[in-house]
Motif scaffolding. Sequence first.
Motif, PDB file in Angstrom:
ATOM      1  N   VAL A 235       0.463  -1.384  -0.126  1.00  0.00           N
ATOM      2  CA  VAL A 235      -0.338  -0.311   0.155  1.00  0.00           C
ATOM      3  C   VAL A 235       0.657   1.716   0.166  1.00  0.00           C
ATOM      4  O   VAL A 235       1.457   1.553   1.310  1.00  0.00           O
ATOM      5  N   ASP A 236       0.732   2.316  -1.221  1.00  0.00           N
ATOM      6  CA  ASP A 236       1.777   3.013  -0.949  1.00  0.00           C
ATOM      7  C   ASP A 236       0.709   3.989  -0.041  1.00  0.00           C
ATOM      8  O   ASP A 236      -0.244   4.551  -0.258  1.00  0.00           O
ATOM      9  N   MET A 237       1.878   4.795   0.737  1.00  0.00           N
ATOM     10  CA  MET A 237       1.296   5.864   1.261  1.00  0.00           C
ATOM     11  C   MET A 237       1.924   7.379   1.800  1.00  0.00           C
ATOM     12  O   MET A 237       2.719   7.469   1.265  1.00  0.00           O
ATOM     13  N   LYS A 238       1.796   8.995   2.531  1.00  0.00           N
ATOM     14  CA  LYS A 238       2.312   9.604   2.422  1.00  0.00           C
ATOM     15  C   LYS A 238       2.425   9.745   3.206  1.00  0.00           C
ATOM     16  O   LYS A 238       1.887   9.270   4.554  1.00  0.00           O
ATOM     17  N   TYR A 239       4.089  10.549   3.837  1.00  0.00           N
ATOM     18  CA  TYR A 239       4.281  10.813   5.241  1.00  0.00           C
ATOM     19  C   TYR A 239       4.659  12.092   4.977  1.00  0.00           C
ATOM     20  O   TYR A 239       5.306  12.915   4.070  1.00  0.00           O
TER      21      TYR A 239
ATOM     22  N   GLY B 130      -5.901   5.537  -3.899  1.00  0.00           N
ATOM     23  CA  GLY B 130      -5.440   3.641  -4.089  1.00  0.00           C
ATOM     24  C   GLY B 130      -6.451   2.698  -2.954  1.00  0.00           C
ATOM     25  O   GLY B 130      -5.571   1.369  -3.667  1.00  0.00           O
ATOM     26  N   PHE B 131      -6.460   2.727  -2.234  1.00  0.00           N
ATOM     27  CA  PHE B 131      -7.525   1.741  -1.510  1.00  0.00           C
ATOM     28  C   PHE B 131      -8.493   1.371  -2.801  1.00  0.00           C
ATOM     29  O   PHE B 131      -8.757   0.016  -2.419  1.00  0.00           O
ATOM     30  N   GLN B 132      -8.763   1.768  -3.006  1.00  0.00           N
ATOM     31  CA  GLN B 132     -10.436   1.437  -3.931  1.00  0.00           C
ATOM     32  C   GLN B 132      -9.352   0.205  -5.323  1.00  0.00           C
ATOM     33  O   GLN B 132     -10.354  -1.098  -5.994  1.00  0.00           O
ATOM     34  N   LYS B 133      -8.454   0.937  -5.586  1.00  0.00           N
ATOM     35  CA  LYS B 133      -7.497   0.138  -6.690  1.00  0.00           C
ATOM     36  C   LYS B 133      -6.670  -0.606  -6.525  1.00  0.00           C
ATOM     37  O   LYS B 133      -6.870  -1.941  -7.117  1.00  0.00           O
ATOM     38  N   LEU B 134      -6.563  -1.049  -5.024  1.00  0.00           N
ATOM     39  CA  LEU B 134      -5.726  -2.069  -4.975  1.00  0.00           C
ATOM     40  C   LEU B 134      -6.411  -2.563  -4.370  1.00  0.00           C
ATOM     41  O   LEU B 134      -5.920  -4.368  -4.323  1.00  0.00           O
TER      42      LEU B 134
ATOM     43  N   GLY C  15      -7.859  -8.774  -6.687  1.00  0.00           N
ATOM     44  CA  GLY C  15      -9.246 -10.123  -6.871  1.00  0.00           C
ATOM     45  C   GLY C  15      -9.864 -10.720  -6.239  1.00  0.00           C
ATOM     46  O   GLY C  15     -10.113 -11.066  -6.049  1.00  0.00           O
ATOM     47  N   GLY C  16     -10.904  -9.225  -5.144  1.00  0.00           N
ATOM     48  CA  GLY C  16     -11.529  -9.917  -4.045  1.00  0.00           C
ATOM     49  C   GLY C  16     -11.312 -10.431  -2.900  1.00  0.00           C
ATOM     50  O   GLY C  16     -11.294 -10.331  -2.139  1.00  0.00           O
TER      51      GLY C  16
ATOM     52  N   ILE D 233      -8.833  -3.712   3.769  1.00  0.00           N
ATOM     53  CA  ILE D 233      -7.189  -2.527   3.765  1.00  0.00           C
ATOM     54  C   ILE D 233      -6.766  -1.226   4.259  1.00  0.00           C
ATOM     55  O   ILE D 233      -6.474  -1.214   5.643  1.00  0.00           O
ATOM     56  N   ARG D 234      -8.314  -0.839   4.820  1.00  0.00           N
ATOM     57  CA  ARG D 234      -8.742   0.405   5.455  1.00  0.00           C
ATOM     58  C   ARG D 234      -8.231   0.282   7.486  1.00  0.00           C
ATOM     59  O   ARG D 234      -7.811   0.607   8.024  1.00  0.00           O
TER      60      ARG D 234
END
Length: 152
Positions: free
Chosen positions: A78-82, A99-103, A108-109, A116-117
């Motif tokens: 998961v890509d995040m920013k800081y 990015g959460f929905q794309k991830l 694949g379900g 993820i959140r």
Amino acid sequence: MIAKNDEVKRSKIWRIVTAVSTVVIIVGVVLLLTKLFTTNPLEGEWADEDGSFNMSILKNGSMVITIPEEGADLSVDVDMKYTLNKDEKTITITPDEAGFQKLADKTGGQYTEEEIRQALSTVITTFDYSVDQEQLTLTEREYGEQLVLIKE
């Protein structure tokens, strides 16, 4: 030995050697001080003490959090920013919401956006940080909960 008995030549060589060594020492000190005050103390690969995630902190204000899949060789990155504040010794970690929905779609379900959140809910906040040799301690500012990470 050097310049045999010619005191003038020895004196000149001695001045050159001390001048060059002084310049080398000054350049070395400047480089060390520059590195000390400009580098990111958190940069690198960190593993959660409990093994629930790995964190790769990069130079450009981005990080990758890897959530390992239990019982399998799969993992989710998961890509995040800081944002790092060295004066107050704080780090604020923010998610890439799109990015959460794309991830979730990419897995694949296997993971939903909410899963993820939820898995990342403990790291999406502002922490006080402390680095002690190979150990990073993140203390949540609001409730005081701690995450201990070990340098890989």
